[in-house]
Enzyme design. Structure first.
Site, PDB file in Angstrom:
ATOM      1  CB  SER A   1      -0.934   0.004   1.211  1.00 31.17           C
ATOM      2  OG  SER A   1      -0.213  -0.236   2.403  1.00 31.17           O
TER       3      SER A   1
ATOM      4  CG  ASP B   1       2.416  -6.688   1.295  1.00 33.55           C
ATOM      5  OD1 ASP B   1       2.186  -7.894   1.115  1.00 33.55           O
ATOM      6  OD2 ASP B   1       1.561  -5.785   1.130  1.00 33.55           O
TER       7      ASP B   1
ATOM      8  CD  GLU C   1      -2.231  -8.522  -2.275  1.00 37.06           C
ATOM      9  OE1 GLU C   1      -2.914  -8.741  -3.298  1.00 37.06           O
ATOM     10  OE2 GLU C   1      -2.012  -7.386  -1.833  1.00 37.06           O
TER      11      GLU C   1
ATOM     12  CD  GLU D   1      -7.442  -5.701   2.043  1.00 29.81           C
ATOM     13  OE1 GLU D   1      -6.311  -6.214   1.977  1.00 29.81           O
ATOM     14  OE2 GLU D   1      -7.715  -4.563   1.586  1.00 29.81           O
TER      15      GLU D   1
HETATM   16  O1  KIV Z   1      -0.341  -3.408   1.796  1.00 29.36           O
HETATM   17  C1  KIV Z   1      -1.096  -3.345   2.780  1.00 29.36           C
HETATM   18  O2  KIV Z   1      -1.274  -2.290   3.405  1.00 29.36           O
HETATM   19  C2  KIV Z   1      -1.790  -4.556   3.192  1.00 29.36           C
HETATM   20  C3  KIV Z   1      -2.741  -4.455   4.344  1.00 29.36           C
HETATM   21  C4  KIV Z   1      -3.979  -3.807   3.890  1.00 29.36           C
HETATM   22  C5  KIV Z   1      -2.992  -5.751   4.991  1.00 29.36           C
HETATM   23  O3  KIV Z   1      -1.610  -5.584   2.602  1.00 29.36           O
END
Ligand code: KIV
Length: 268
Positions: free
Chosen positions: A42, A80, A112, A178
């Site tokens: 994000s 992430d 993901e 989510e």
């Molecule tokens: O990238 C992000 O902020 C996320 C969260 C919403 C879990 O994957």
């Protein structure tokens, strides 16, 4: 904090998780005692000016993860993995995930997930890279699913529950859910031994995660399931405007912000 400590909190005490993209924010998150700092993709929308998370690169996540890890003592730092850094070749994905631990000092990676990440989760776990799975709304698939609620009919709810179980068996240490119905998240939480961490998934998960910019009120808007707990954007705007006004009015810098040295008056 290690992945196993987060895993051990399932059903015991609520897990707190927030995104973090820079050292100062990570330091505050750590000082407050938030359990997990997620260097979310994000960052693409929140800080890098992209329209979605899709353009975010492995280098961008690695650099942000390193900054967050430098500022963090206790919180678990999760990198992430961005769009297409995994999914095409598991060997390449393992290299890229390994880089997050070796070079950026992450403690774990988040993927993901879908059917294509079950075997990858097993292989990553086998080599010592803890995996946080993410199901429900997975924004990296926005071109396929849109950014809408997921698991809203019986078939898709069953798919999410099956994938949750498969990722648990493959070794994931926790699961982000989510934008799924609260009753589905509750059922998945009951079905698993690893903790679920919800975002827009109701109160029955073992923990909660939100995007920090929404929590502190830095972003212009918030997701419908999120909540602002502060007004950093308002405070920043006021401070920036006050600075510009002071320069224009000639009241900044003052004597106290300047210094003079003897013997320089006739150098020109
Ligand atoms: O990238 C992000 O902020 C996320 C969260 C919403 C879990 O994957």
């Amino acid at each position: 904090m290690r992945a196993k400590d987060i895993r051990a909190k399932a059903g015991e005490e609520p897990i707190t998780m927030l995104t973090a993209y820079d050292a100062p924010t990570a330091r505050l998150i750590d000082e407050v005692g938030v359990d997990v700092a997620l260097v979310g993709d994000s960052v693409g929308n929140t800080r890098l000016g992209y329209e979605s998370t899709l353009p975010v690169t492995v280098d961008e996540i690695a650099s942000r993860t390193a900054a967050v890890a430098r500022a963090t003592e206790d919180a678990l730092v999760v990198a992430d993995m961005p769009f297409l850094s995994f999914g095409a070749s598991d060997d390449d994905a393992i290299e890229r995930c390994g880089r997050m631990l070796k070079e950026a000092n992450a403690d774990a990676v988040k993927l993901e997930c879908g059917p294509h990440t079950v075997e990858l989760t097993r292989r990553l776990t086998d080599v010592g890279i803890p995996v946080q799975a993410h199901l429900g709304l997975t924004p990296q698939r926005e071109n396929e699913t849109g950014l809408y609620r997921q698991g809203t009919d019986a078939d898709s709810a069953k798919d999410i529950l099956r994938l949750a179980r498969e990722h648990e068996t493959a070794g994931a240490f926790s699961l982000v859910l989510e934008h799924v119905p609260a009753n589905l998240a509750g059922a998945i939480t009951d079905a698993l031994t690893i903790p679920t961490i919800g975002i827009g998934a109701g109160a029955e998960c073992d923990g909660q995660v939100l995007v920090v910019d929404e929590v502190i009120g830095l972003s212009e808007g918030t997701a419908p399931f999120s909540k602002r707990f502060g007004d950093v954007r308002g405070e920043m705007k006021e401070a920036i405007a006050a600075y510009a006004d002071a320069v224009e009015a000639g009241t900044f810098p003052g004597e106290e912000h300047s210094h003079h040295e003897d013997g320089l008056d006739d150098v020109y």
